[in-house]
Design a protein around this motif. Structure first.
Motif, mmCIF file in Angstrom:
data_model
loop_
_atom_site.group_PDB
_atom_site.id
_atom_site.type_symbol
_atom_site.label_atom_id
_atom_site.label_comp_id
_atom_site.label_asym_id
_atom_site.label_seq_id
_atom_site.Cartn_x
_atom_site.Cartn_y
_atom_site.Cartn_z
ATOM 1 N N SER A 207 0.842 -1.201 0.000
ATOM 2 C CA SER A 207 0.000 0.000 0.000
ATOM 3 C C SER A 207 0.877 1.250 0.000
ATOM 4 O O SER A 207 2.077 1.195 0.298
ATOM 5 N N ASP A 208 0.274 2.366 -0.314
ATOM 6 C CA ASP A 208 0.975 3.645 -0.278
ATOM 7 C C ASP A 208 1.531 3.904 1.124
ATOM 8 O O ASP A 208 2.666 4.352 1.276
ATOM 9 N N ALA A 209 0.722 3.599 2.150
ATOM 10 C CA ALA A 209 1.162 3.806 3.534
ATOM 11 C C ALA A 209 2.389 2.953 3.862
ATOM 12 O O ALA A 209 3.305 3.416 4.551
ATOM 13 N N GLN A 210 2.436 1.728 3.371
ATOM 14 C CA GLN A 210 3.596 0.870 3.602
ATOM 15 C C GLN A 210 4.823 1.389 2.843
ATOM 16 O O GLN A 210 5.931 1.347 3.353
ATOM 17 N N GLN A 211 4.628 1.896 1.651
ATOM 18 C CA GLN A 211 5.752 2.400 0.871
ATOM 19 C C GLN A 211 6.350 3.675 1.452
ATOM 20 O O GLN A 211 7.540 3.915 1.327
ATOM 21 N N ARG A 212 5.536 4.486 2.110
ATOM 22 C CA ARG A 212 6.069 5.729 2.666
ATOM 23 C C ARG A 212 6.388 5.639 4.151
ATOM 24 O O ARG A 212 6.775 6.625 4.772
ATOM 25 N N GLY A 213 6.255 4.446 4.746
ATOM 26 C CA GLY A 213 6.649 4.251 6.133
ATOM 27 C C GLY A 213 5.601 4.588 7.162
ATOM 28 O O GLY A 213 5.885 4.615 8.355
ATOM 29 N N ALA A 214 4.366 4.822 6.743
ATOM 30 C CA ALA A 214 3.289 5.120 7.686
ATOM 31 C C ALA A 214 2.657 3.844 8.233
ATOM 32 O O ALA A 214 1.917 3.882 9.204
ATOM 33 N N ALA A 215 2.982 2.701 7.602
ATOM 34 C CA ALA A 215 2.487 1.394 8.045
ATOM 35 C C ALA A 215 3.627 0.385 7.922
ATOM 36 O O ALA A 215 4.523 0.551 7.084
ATOM 37 N N CYS A 216 3.576 -0.631 8.740
ATOM 38 C CA CYS A 216 4.611 -1.663 8.741
ATOM 39 C C CYS A 216 4.681 -2.355 7.384
ATOM 40 O O CYS A 216 3.658 -2.718 6.806
ATOM 41 N N VAL A 217 5.886 -2.541 6.890
ATOM 42 C CA VAL A 217 6.091 -3.184 5.603
ATOM 43 C C VAL A 217 5.668 -4.657 5.631
ATOM 44 O O VAL A 217 5.297 -5.224 4.608
ATOM 45 N N TRP A 218 5.664 -5.286 6.811
ATOM 46 C CA TRP A 218 5.338 -6.709 6.923
ATOM 47 C C TRP A 218 3.865 -6.968 7.228
ATOM 48 O O TRP A 218 3.257 -7.817 6.603
ATOM 49 N N ALA B 274 12.524 5.648 -12.084
ATOM 50 C CA ALA B 274 13.024 5.140 -10.801
ATOM 51 C C ALA B 274 12.398 5.968 -9.683
ATOM 52 O O ALA B 274 12.029 7.131 -9.875
ATOM 53 N N TYR B 275 12.249 5.353 -8.521
ATOM 54 C CA TYR B 275 11.680 6.061 -7.383
ATOM 55 C C TYR B 275 12.245 5.512 -6.083
ATOM 56 O O TYR B 275 12.873 4.449 -6.061
ATOM 57 N N ALA B 276 12.037 6.252 -5.002
ATOM 58 C CA ALA B 276 12.478 5.828 -3.674
ATOM 59 C C ALA B 276 11.257 5.465 -2.840
ATOM 60 O O ALA B 276 10.180 6.015 -3.025
ATOM 61 N N TRP B 277 11.444 4.524 -1.915
ATOM 62 C CA TRP B 277 10.405 4.210 -0.946
ATOM 63 C C TRP B 277 11.074 4.088 0.403
ATOM 64 O O TRP B 277 12.289 3.950 0.505
ATOM 65 N N PHE B 278 10.287 4.198 1.479
ATOM 66 C CA PHE B 278 10.834 4.372 2.819
ATOM 67 C C PHE B 278 10.205 3.386 3.813
ATOM 68 O O PHE B 278 9.408 3.770 4.661
ATOM 69 N N PRO B 279 10.547 2.107 3.720
ATOM 70 C CA PRO B 279 9.914 1.104 4.574
ATOM 71 C C PRO B 279 10.290 1.238 6.047
ATOM 72 O O PRO B 279 11.402 1.658 6.392
ATOM 73 N N ARG B 280 9.328 0.902 6.903
ATOM 74 C CA ARG B 280 9.554 0.784 8.347
ATOM 75 C C ARG B 280 8.856 -0.474 8.808
ATOM 76 O O ARG B 280 7.950 -0.976 8.146
#
Length: 67
Positions: free
Chosen positions: A10-21, A46-52
């Motif tokens: 999801s967008d939230a997972q890609q931007r670090g607002a939700a857990c990647v797992w 190309a793009y960047a994503w910010f997993p948490r």
């Protein structure tokens, strides 16, 4: 453990607002930053994503198994 591919996340997972797992929402002071990740798709720009990820790995794995 290697990170999942960002495309199905999801967008939230890609931007670090939700857990990647497990996709649990993460507040600004919660979660473990997994660092900026770069993606170069076969087509498109190309793009960047910010997993948490969740701090509590046991709870995270339980939520992931429940999905």
């Amino acid at each position: 453990m290697p990170l999942p591919s960002p495309e199905p996340l999801s967008d939230a997972q890609q931007r670090g607002a939700a857990c990647v797992w497990c996709a649990a929402p993460l507040g600004t002071d919660l979660g473990v930053d997994l660092g900026e990740q770069r993606v170069t798709p076969a087509t498109g720009a190309a793009y960047a994503w910010f997993p948490r990820e969740c701090v509590d790995a046991l709870a995270c794995s339980g939520r992931r198994a429940a999905r």
